[in-house]
Design an enzyme around this catalytic site. Structure first.
Site, mmCIF file in Angstrom:
data_model
loop_
_atom_site.group_PDB
_atom_site.id
_atom_site.type_symbol
_atom_site.label_atom_id
_atom_site.label_comp_id
_atom_site.label_asym_id
_atom_site.label_seq_id
_atom_site.Cartn_x
_atom_site.Cartn_y
_atom_site.Cartn_z
ATOM 1 N N HIS A 92 -48.910 -21.758 -24.320
ATOM 2 C CA HIS A 92 -49.397 -20.843 -25.355
ATOM 3 C C HIS A 92 -49.318 -19.423 -24.828
ATOM 4 C CE1 HIS A 92 -53.509 -20.165 -23.623
ATOM 5 N NE2 HIS A 92 -53.468 -21.446 -23.278
ATOM 6 N N ASP A 94 -50.985 -16.883 -26.375
ATOM 7 C CA ASP A 94 -52.185 -16.119 -26.721
ATOM 8 C C ASP A 94 -53.202 -16.168 -25.579
ATOM 9 O OD1 ASP A 94 -52.508 -18.903 -27.419
ATOM 10 O OD2 ASP A 94 -54.322 -18.390 -28.552
ATOM 11 N N ASP A 123 -54.410 -18.417 -17.379
ATOM 12 C CA ASP A 123 -54.405 -19.208 -18.637
ATOM 13 C C ASP A 123 -53.633 -18.471 -19.716
ATOM 14 O OD1 ASP A 123 -54.965 -20.952 -20.675
ATOM 15 O OD2 ASP A 123 -57.064 -20.384 -20.874
ATOM 16 N N GLU A 157 -53.339 -21.200 -29.414
ATOM 17 C CA GLU A 157 -54.003 -22.339 -28.762
ATOM 18 C C GLU A 157 -55.500 -22.084 -28.632
ATOM 19 O OE1 GLU A 157 -55.830 -24.884 -25.773
ATOM 20 O OE2 GLU A 157 -55.638 -22.716 -25.650
ATOM 21 N N GLU A 158 -55.853 -20.825 -28.334
ATOM 22 C CA GLU A 158 -57.263 -20.493 -28.098
ATOM 23 C C GLU A 158 -58.097 -20.632 -29.373
ATOM 24 O OE1 GLU A 158 -58.384 -20.285 -25.226
ATOM 25 O OE2 GLU A 158 -56.862 -19.471 -23.883
ATOM 26 N N GLU A 186 -50.817 -25.665 -18.402
ATOM 27 C CA GLU A 186 -52.172 -25.100 -18.403
ATOM 28 C C GLU A 186 -52.696 -25.074 -16.969
ATOM 29 O OE1 GLU A 186 -54.229 -23.829 -20.679
ATOM 30 O OE2 GLU A 186 -53.671 -24.615 -22.643
HETATM 31 ZN ZN LIG Z 1 -54.916 -22.305 -22.007
#
Ligand SMILES: [Zn+2]
Length: 425
Positions: A92, A94, A123, A157-158, A186
């Site tokens: 991801h 974001d 992350d 994703e967040e 991740e």
């Molecule tokens: Zn993540």
């Protein structure tokens, strides 16, 4: 002979650092979903130069999507010289908001003392960069490889992944025969393989009452007191019962190896907006409670829901005037890829070669995009594996270690070798 592969990764350290810093410089903060387009284009251009075919997919109509904040995803694919399986790296793009407490600019991509700093470093822009470098190194050493490699940078994703992986999965991007194996980089630590996550059930419970003047509560019916009875039953019966349920899932941290439930919020009666600055003078005729129940592979969702509705139904029988409604807000089934799945074994081989030890197998206490790949894409050969220390995610002065990224890129390159060429050498 993995030496050439490992060296090809090492030769790219500067590139790996520059790519990570470059990705961090796009402030892809979610919400609202800033700079997705430019970040996806940057990644797409980088992969295009390597010969990947890139596609940009905007998830129109998904939560938060607008012309100001388009949910842009990029999917890049490189087909090898002959047919074979496809390995997909999904990251991801974001990040959560920077927040306070930083000693460096969170969006400058600062490099110092062997670390890259910034919001999303750990992350998971460091993991994304590591997967690009792993693919690059593998393609250089084995230009005639069979099968295909895909790399995606996805939105949201967040905030649940609806404008990202869920949307792409609905369009068939995460299903066979297009894709066979998925690695999500991740930040689970470089020597651990994350096999899945616990289940989730979010629900809202509402108790009903009858409005009346606060000086004569006996004329009404107090919805907050009814909710108090619900909470008392939760405390006396449900929480102790949940605490006794242990799982075989290797969840980290260990406290999450049981069933848990959080009370996320409680609201009852008229708010202060009704008369600014003053409390309500009335008997509340409603009270709402949100619960976040995390459950285990050993539990089925009907039982999980039944534990709560059983209490509510009993209160309805036993407590005068008690009435309630319950609404599902979200449900995700628990997931655990088995240890003998091809992608698990391939990455485990990489970890054994790079670190000379068996990997730790873990389960995440919360969910991530793997849920959409399983539920919508029906693809189960999927894990999370990437550099970065999970505890640093979402915190000030977030960083990713350059050495960790290099080592995890090596593991990913060996994983590619095993999955596509069927050999560690
Ligand atoms: Zn993540």
């Amino acid at each position: 002979m993995n030496e050439r592969l490992l060296k090809a990764v090492e030769d790219r350290v500067d590139d790996l650092v520059a790519l990570t810093a470059g990705l961090i410089r796009f402030p892809t903060v979610n919400p609202p979903g800033e700079a997705y387009g430019p970040c996806a284009e940057f990644l797409g251009a980088r992969l295009g130069k390597l010969g990947f075919e890139t596609e940009f997919i905007r998830a129109e109509g998904t939560p938060g999507d607008s012309d100001r904040y388009p949910r842009v995803n990029v999917v890049a694919r490189f087909d090898g010289r002959s047919p074979g399986p496809c390995v997909h790296f999904n990251s991801h793009i974001d990040v959560v908001e920077a927040g306070d407490g930083w000693t460096v600019d969170p969006f400058a991509g600062v490099v110092k003392d062997g670390k890259v700093y910034g919001r999303g470093a750990c992350d998971m822009k460091g993991g994304l960069a590591a997967s690009v470098i792993a693919a690059e190194a593998f393609m250089e050493v084995h230009p005639d490889f069979p099968g295909a490699i895909e790399i995606s940078g996805t939105a949201d994703e967040e905030s649940g992944g609806f404008g990202g992986v869920a949307h792409l999965a609905r369009l068939g991007y995460f299903s066979k025969p297009k894709v066979d194996h998925v690695i999500i980089p991740e930040p689970l630590n470089k020597d651990r393989i994350c096999l899945g996550h616990r289940g989730v059930w979010w629900a809202e419970i509402e108790t009903k009452g009858e409005i009346a003047h606060g000086s004569m509560p006996f004329l009404g019916d107090n919805a907050v007191r009814h909710m108090g009875a619900v909470l008392r039953a939760f405390e006396d019966e449900l929480f102790p019962a949940l605490d006794r349920k242990m799982t075989r899932m290797p969840v980290v941290p260990e406290g999450a190896r049981r069933s848990t439930m959080n009370i996320n919020s409680i609201h009852g009666g008229q708010t202060e907006d009704f008369r600014p600055g003053l409390p309500s003078p009335n008997v509340p005729d409603w009270c709402r409670l949100t619960i976040d129940r995390r459950f285990l592979l050993e539990e089925d969702i009907a039982t999980v829901k039944g534990e709560v509705t059983g209490i509510l139904e009993r209160l309805k029988r036993e407590r005068k005037k008690f009435d309630y409604e319950i609404r599902d807000l979200m449900e995700v089934l628990p997931l655990m890829t088995e240890r003998d799945a091809p992608v698990v074994k391939a990455v485990a081989k990489g970890i054994m070669e790079v670190f000379d030890r068996e990997p730790d197998y873990v389960i995440s206490p919360g969910t991530y995009d793997q849920k959409h790949i399983a539920r919508i894409g029906h693809l189960y050969d999927c894990i999370a594996y990437g550099p970065g220390i999970l505890d640093l995610a979402h915190r000030p002065d977030e960083w990713v270690g350059i050495g960790d990224m290099v080592e995890s890129a090596k593991v990913m390159a060996i994983g590619l070798n095993v999955l596509l060429r069927g050999t560690t050498g």
